[in-house]
Design a protein around this motif. Structure first.
Motif, PDB file in Angstrom:
ATOM      1  N   ASP A  42       1.151  -1.254  -0.198  1.00  0.00           N
ATOM      2  CA  ASP A  42      -0.318  -0.355   0.320  1.00  0.00           C
ATOM      3  C   ASP A  42       1.233   1.051  -0.321  1.00  0.00           C
ATOM      4  O   ASP A  42       1.465   1.597   1.045  1.00  0.00           O
ATOM      5  CB  ASP A  42      -0.895   0.316   1.326  1.00  0.00           C
ATOM      6  N   TRP A  43       0.395   2.158  -0.889  1.00  0.00           N
ATOM      7  CA  TRP A  43       1.956   3.136  -1.073  1.00  0.00           C
ATOM      8  C   TRP A  43       1.114   4.309  -0.453  1.00  0.00           C
ATOM      9  O   TRP A  43       0.114   4.804  -0.782  1.00  0.00           O
ATOM     10  CB  TRP A  43       2.112   3.718  -2.614  1.00  0.00           C
ATOM     11  N   VAL A  44       1.692   4.656  -0.077  1.00  0.00           N
ATOM     12  CA  VAL A  44       1.334   6.255   0.964  1.00  0.00           C
ATOM     13  C   VAL A  44       2.462   7.258   0.883  1.00  0.00           C
ATOM     14  O   VAL A  44       3.531   6.908   0.925  1.00  0.00           O
ATOM     15  CB  VAL A  44       0.593   6.463   2.277  1.00  0.00           C
ATOM     16  N   VAL A  45       2.220   8.363   0.160  1.00  0.00           N
ATOM     17  CA  VAL A  45       3.775   9.008   0.031  1.00  0.00           C
ATOM     18  C   VAL A  45       2.944  10.835   0.727  1.00  0.00           C
ATOM     19  O   VAL A  45       1.719  11.146   0.042  1.00  0.00           O
ATOM     20  CB  VAL A  45       3.584   9.229  -1.561  1.00  0.00           C
ATOM     21  N   ALA A  46       3.934  11.147   1.311  1.00  0.00           N
ATOM     22  CA  ALA A  46       3.499  12.794   1.599  1.00  0.00           C
ATOM     23  C   ALA A  46       3.923  13.385   1.850  1.00  0.00           C
ATOM     24  O   ALA A  46       5.699  13.002   2.330  1.00  0.00           O
ATOM     25  CB  ALA A  46       3.249  12.565   3.128  1.00  0.00           C
TER      26      ALA A  46
END
Length: 99
Positions: free
Chosen positions: A59-63
């Motif tokens: 699950d990719w989460v970019v912040a």
């Protein structure tokens, strides 16, 4: 060997302070360098990503926190090196001259 390398980067300890139960710190350091040079780490990382993706665990989460992202000084409008451009000369108006 992988546990020794992971311990070193997890704790930030110098190589020479690696606990003895991991074996020779020189061996772990040399193995890390060899694997980095021959692409072994990239292959391991790619295989782990593929496995996680196949199992649905990826699950990719970019912040991006803008407080730590800064533009280079030239991109931020800083003055370039060299002489400053001359200011525009003002032209006399067509109105009457003031004495």
């Amino acid at each position: 060997m992988i546990d020794a390398i992971a311990f070193k980067y997890r704790t930030g300890t110098p190589w020479m302070d690696l606990p003895e139960h991991f074996g020779s710190w020189k061996g772990a350091h040399n193995r890390l360098r060899k694997w980095a040079a021959d692409g072994t780490w990239e292959k391991v990382f790619t295989a782990l990503l593929a496995q996680a993706d196949a199992e649905g665990d990826l699950d990719w989460v970019v912040a991006v926190d803008s407080t730590v992202v800064r533009a280079h000084q030239h991109a931020a409008g800083a003055r370039q090196k060299g002489p400053r451009p001359a200011s525009r000369q003002t032209m006399p108006s067509a109105g009457p001259a003031v004495d």
